[in-house]
Design an enzyme around this catalytic site. Sequence first.
Site, short mmCIF file in Angstrom:
data_model
loop_
_atom_site.label_atom_id
_atom_site.label_comp_id
_atom_site.label_asym_id
_atom_site.label_seq_id
_atom_site.Cartn_x
_atom_site.Cartn_y
_atom_site.Cartn_z
CG ASP A 23 4.03 46.92 -21.55
OD1 ASP A 23 2.89 47.16 -22.02
OD2 ASP A 23 4.96 46.50 -22.24
CG ASP B 95 0.56 47.45 -27.36
OD1 ASP B 95 1.09 47.36 -26.23
OD2 ASP B 95 1.03 48.16 -28.25
#
Length: 443
Positions: A324, A113
């Site tokens: 992201d 992440d």
Amino acid sequence: MDALVFFILALFSLSSTLFIIEASKIQSGFSVDLIHRDSPMSPFYNPSMSKLDLIRNAAFRSKTRLTRFSHSLSLLSNENFQSTESIIKPNNGDYLMRIYIGTPPVEKLAIFDTGSDLTWVQCSPCINCFAQDTPLYDRTKSSSHTNLTCDTQSCTLLPKKQQFCGKSQECLYSYHYGDKSFSVGELVVDSISFGSNSGVDVNNVDMTFPKSIFGCGYYNIFTADNSGKTSGLVGLGAGPLSLVSQLGHSIGRKFSYCLVPFGSNSTSKLTFGNQSTITGNEVVSTPLIIKSLEPTFYFVNLEGITIGQKTIQTGQIDGNIIIDSGTTLTYLEQPFFDDFVTSVKEAIGLEEAVDIPSPFHYCFEDPNSMFPSIVLHFTGANVPLQPKNVLLLEENNLVCLAIVPSNIAGISILGNLAQIDFQVEYDLDGKKLSFAPSDCTKN
Ligand SMILES: *[C@@H]1O[C@H](CO)[C@@H](O)[C@H](O)[C@H]1NC(C)=O
Ligand SMILES: *[C@@H]1O[C@H](CO)[C@@H](O)[C@H](O)[C@H]1NC(C)=O
Ligand SMILES: *[C@@H]1O[C@H](CO)[C@@H](O)[C@H](O)[C@H]1NC(C)=O
């Protein structure tokens, strides 16, 4: 200099000297596999699901992730800054990685992440843990663990609202993830190791970072995953507690990845240290903008997009899009998205499809039609996208745009489909993000 910015900078330099983690083979860096959760290498792999279902699920995950980003970023505006709510971090993502914890090392499959900082695993003795096929991390079985008390510098790296102190002065954290997911536990120090190949056994661990700080989570609720396959999360955001900040100067505070196309049999690679530097005459770089109130996210500035012959501008200069790895689709803020999709329609000149499946906003029916070239203009870096970065083939010859409107003001996200077959390098010390087109299956 703004006092707060100064404080954050001081914290950053402190964090990088605090954790000069020694590793013998670090000079050239190292790489690990990133496993797409829907690929044949993933324990989530379900061959009976159609590509369409997978994409719909991925798009749904993107949407919940977007909501979580927005909760977190709402703290950026002063009016909400007094909020007592914990900073909310996204908890799901599309890629998994293997890490090994403790001595002897025990394998964990964790979510990769770039949108959060704290690495944590489920830990015994557990008060409430989600289902997990493999044993919980038991620090008493690891000869290399140490506990942290509240007065340690490492403990102060937790954001204030997420840190509290236990009865025996142990350093406790509490991370809430926006839906009903959260992890509460103790910050501990132990070794985290990486293997360089997929499927390595614990005797084949390549790179060990002995004094890594991570969360030993003993009260965890994870609404997104009840599969029993994952046991935690690896945080690679830009904040001081993230793994990339902890590995610090030993990896030159940089990493890169190269994501293979959806459905490929090869694995994507995540590379740390000097090996992660991308080279060649096609490399372009743009400044990374880390915002002091929410230092986790990797912002860059998208000045405009060229669609065919036409260029549209965002008119912004100070970091308007988050890069992201855990969001599938790309989200563009309104009204810029409307300008964008209008230009795409003009350039294609085809009728828009009648039934547009959720979550898409624009589809057309002829997969063989010419699609205009699309170039993203980041400050100092023009990034030409390929059709596989922006289009998804749906059922019945329907082709849909993988770029959709963000319904949240101030938040645009460059998702992972747009990054497929690019090497993407995050250089925190150099404060730049670089792209180079690449065949990621060949790495
Ligand atoms: C990484 O490369 C740079 C430039 O080539 C060099 O100065 C530095 O020492 C290298 N870092 C490590 C950890 O080997
Ligand atoms: C750390 O704390 C745990 C739980 O209180 C305890 O079992 C363990 O022995 C402690 N480890 C050390 C090295 O003090
Ligand atoms: C992946 O491997 C499977 C089985 O070996 C094969 O049938 C499939 O065509 C491969 N897919 C790609 C994209 O190479």
